[in-house]
Design a protein around this motif. Structure first.
Motif, PDB file in Angstrom:
ATOM      1  N   VAL A 159       0.921  -1.154   0.223  1.00  0.00           N
ATOM      2  CA  VAL A 159       0.008   0.126  -0.059  1.00  0.00           C
ATOM      3  C   VAL A 159       0.935   1.125   0.196  1.00  0.00           C
ATOM      4  O   VAL A 159       0.444   2.365  -0.928  1.00  0.00           O
ATOM      5  CB  VAL A 159      -1.004  -0.164   1.165  1.00  0.00           C
ATOM      6  N   VAL A 160       2.082   1.249   0.839  1.00  0.00           N
ATOM      7  CA  VAL A 160       2.910   2.432   0.895  1.00  0.00           C
ATOM      8  C   VAL A 160       3.322   2.692  -0.505  1.00  0.00           C
ATOM      9  O   VAL A 160       3.565   3.852  -0.740  1.00  0.00           O
ATOM     10  CB  VAL A 160       3.840   2.319   2.023  1.00  0.00           C
ATOM     11  N   LYS A 161       3.829   1.652  -1.026  1.00  0.00           N
ATOM     12  CA  LYS A 161       4.566   1.815  -2.589  1.00  0.00           C
ATOM     13  C   LYS A 161       3.650   1.934  -3.621  1.00  0.00           C
ATOM     14  O   LYS A 161       3.810   1.711  -4.766  1.00  0.00           O
ATOM     15  CB  LYS A 161       5.466   0.556  -2.686  1.00  0.00           C
ATOM     16  N   LYS A 162       2.147   1.980  -3.276  1.00  0.00           N
ATOM     17  CA  LYS A 162       1.112   2.072  -4.105  1.00  0.00           C
ATOM     18  C   LYS A 162       1.192   1.063  -5.291  1.00  0.00           C
ATOM     19  O   LYS A 162       0.737   1.328  -6.363  1.00  0.00           O
ATOM     20  CB  LYS A 162       1.233   3.545  -4.725  1.00  0.00           C
ATOM     21  N   TYR A 164      -1.095  -1.433  -5.768  1.00  0.00           N
ATOM     22  CA  TYR A 164      -2.489  -1.932  -5.411  1.00  0.00           C
ATOM     23  C   TYR A 164      -2.618  -3.082  -6.248  1.00  0.00           C
ATOM     24  O   TYR A 164      -3.388  -4.116  -5.559  1.00  0.00           O
ATOM     25  CB  TYR A 164      -3.438  -0.783  -5.795  1.00  0.00           C
ATOM     26  N   GLY A 165      -2.053  -3.211  -7.414  1.00  0.00           N
ATOM     27  CA  GLY A 165      -2.218  -4.408  -8.350  1.00  0.00           C
ATOM     28  C   GLY A 165      -1.612  -5.877  -7.722  1.00  0.00           C
ATOM     29  O   GLY A 165      -1.948  -6.848  -8.153  1.00  0.00           O
ATOM     30  N   HIS A 166      -0.882  -5.766  -6.590  1.00  0.00           N
ATOM     31  CA  HIS A 166      -0.044  -6.835  -6.102  1.00  0.00           C
ATOM     32  C   HIS A 166      -0.596  -7.090  -4.600  1.00  0.00           C
ATOM     33  O   HIS A 166      -0.036  -7.669  -4.036  1.00  0.00           O
ATOM     34  CB  HIS A 166       1.389  -6.286  -5.831  1.00  0.00           C
ATOM     35  N   LEU A 167      -1.857  -6.393  -4.338  1.00  0.00           N
ATOM     36  CA  LEU A 167      -2.340  -6.901  -3.093  1.00  0.00           C
ATOM     37  C   LEU A 167      -2.619  -8.445  -2.867  1.00  0.00           C
ATOM     38  O   LEU A 167      -2.313  -8.935  -1.623  1.00  0.00           O
ATOM     39  CB  LEU A 167      -3.473  -6.024  -2.789  1.00  0.00           C
ATOM     40  N   VAL A 168      -3.113  -8.871  -3.666  1.00  0.00           N
ATOM     41  CA  VAL A 168      -3.566 -10.438  -3.697  1.00  0.00           C
ATOM     42  C   VAL A 168      -2.342 -11.174  -3.543  1.00  0.00           C
ATOM     43  O   VAL A 168      -2.057 -12.013  -2.618  1.00  0.00           O
ATOM     44  CB  VAL A 168      -4.442 -11.162  -4.840  1.00  0.00           C
TER      45      VAL A 168
END
Length: 275
Positions: A159-162, A164-168
């Motif tokens: 989240v910090v590095k933004k 978001y596509g790698h959250l899963v």
């Protein structure tokens, strides 16, 4: 090596082999092999004195007889493993501090948080096995806090590095990371049971060899010769075969359970000073 191969006679045999190799040690590889024989032999002699064994012949031990103190030798082996694993964690943390890699200090599988989980877990198990008193809640608090920190770090970092596509992907990494910490430390600790197992096997083999020597001793000179033949061949087999197996196990325990905690490839090549 010595703890698994504790016999003064066998250790002295390995030292003798090392000294004989020294007479022809012209290349570096042979010198390393010679040193290995001398070190392993010396360790076997020391533990043979502590166990009270000389070519399988029992005498008064200075410390303990594995075959007569089975649970004690297993307990000692496990706690020796805990000390070794803990030392690996400490070295890993020191290396990370020297590299100023503070993320690794905390969140590496062998980092400070992983170490706290491991030590708190050891505290819980020790309390359960040794005493009937209640387990202090601080152990569970430390374990829970450590697990949450390891679990949420990849997600927070994403989240910090933004990213978001790698959250899963980070979520799966968190689950696998926590499981790996628990399973890794558990398997590493249990692996040290083999130290006690081989110490018992070493003593047990000689019980079988001496019993076989008694069976073939039918009396007279021929019986004596057969009995001594069994004893000599038995000792040679134990020194050669079991010595090889114990060497492999010693290397395994050092490499996987200890070195893997802090060893990192790709750093500066070790170049010792020479005169």
């Amino acid at each position: 090596f010595g703890a698994m191969f504790g016999d003064m006679g066998h250790g002295a045999s390995l030292i003798a082999i090392g000294l004989l190799l020294g007479m022809k040690a012209k290349n570096e590889a042979l010198r390393h092999i010679r040193a290995l024989f001398l070190y392993c032999g010396s360790s076997a002699v020391l533990f043979g004195l502590l166990y009270g064994s000389f070519f399988g012949i029992e005498f008064k031990s200075l410390w303990i007889k594995p075959i007569e103190n089975i649970m004690e030798i297993f307990t000692i082996s496990v706690y020796a493993g805990i000390v070794m694993i803990s030392l690996g964690i400490v070295i890993n943390v020191i290396n990370a501090l020297k590299d100023r890699n503070y993320i690794k200090v905390l969140f590496d599988k062998s980092g400070l948080i992983g170490g706290v989980i491991y030590w708190a877990g050891i505290g819980v198990v020790t309390k359960m096995l040794v005493s009937n008193s209640s387990i202090p809640s601080i152990y569970f608090i430390l374990i829970l806090a450590g697990v949450l920190a390891l679990f949420f770090y990849p997600l927070v970092d994403c989240v910090v590095k933004k990213k978001y596509g790698h959250l899963v992907e980070s979520f799966m990494e968190s689950i696998v990371g926590v499981i790996e910490v628990f399973m890794g430390f558990l398997s590493n600790t249990v692996s040290f049971i083999r130290v006690a197992a081989f110490a018992l096997a070493h003593a047990g083999l000689f019980i079988a060899i001496f019993d076989l020597a008694k069976i073939v001793h039918v009396g007279g000179a021929a019986g004596n010769a057969m009995s001594w033949t069994v004893l000599i061949i038995g000792n040679i087999i134990v020194i050669g075969l079991e010595g090889l197996v114990v060497t492999i196990q010693s290397v395994r325990l050092n490499y996987y359970e200890f070195f893997s905690k802090f060893f990192m490839a790709g750093k500066s090549v070790y170049k010792p000073l020479s005169v």
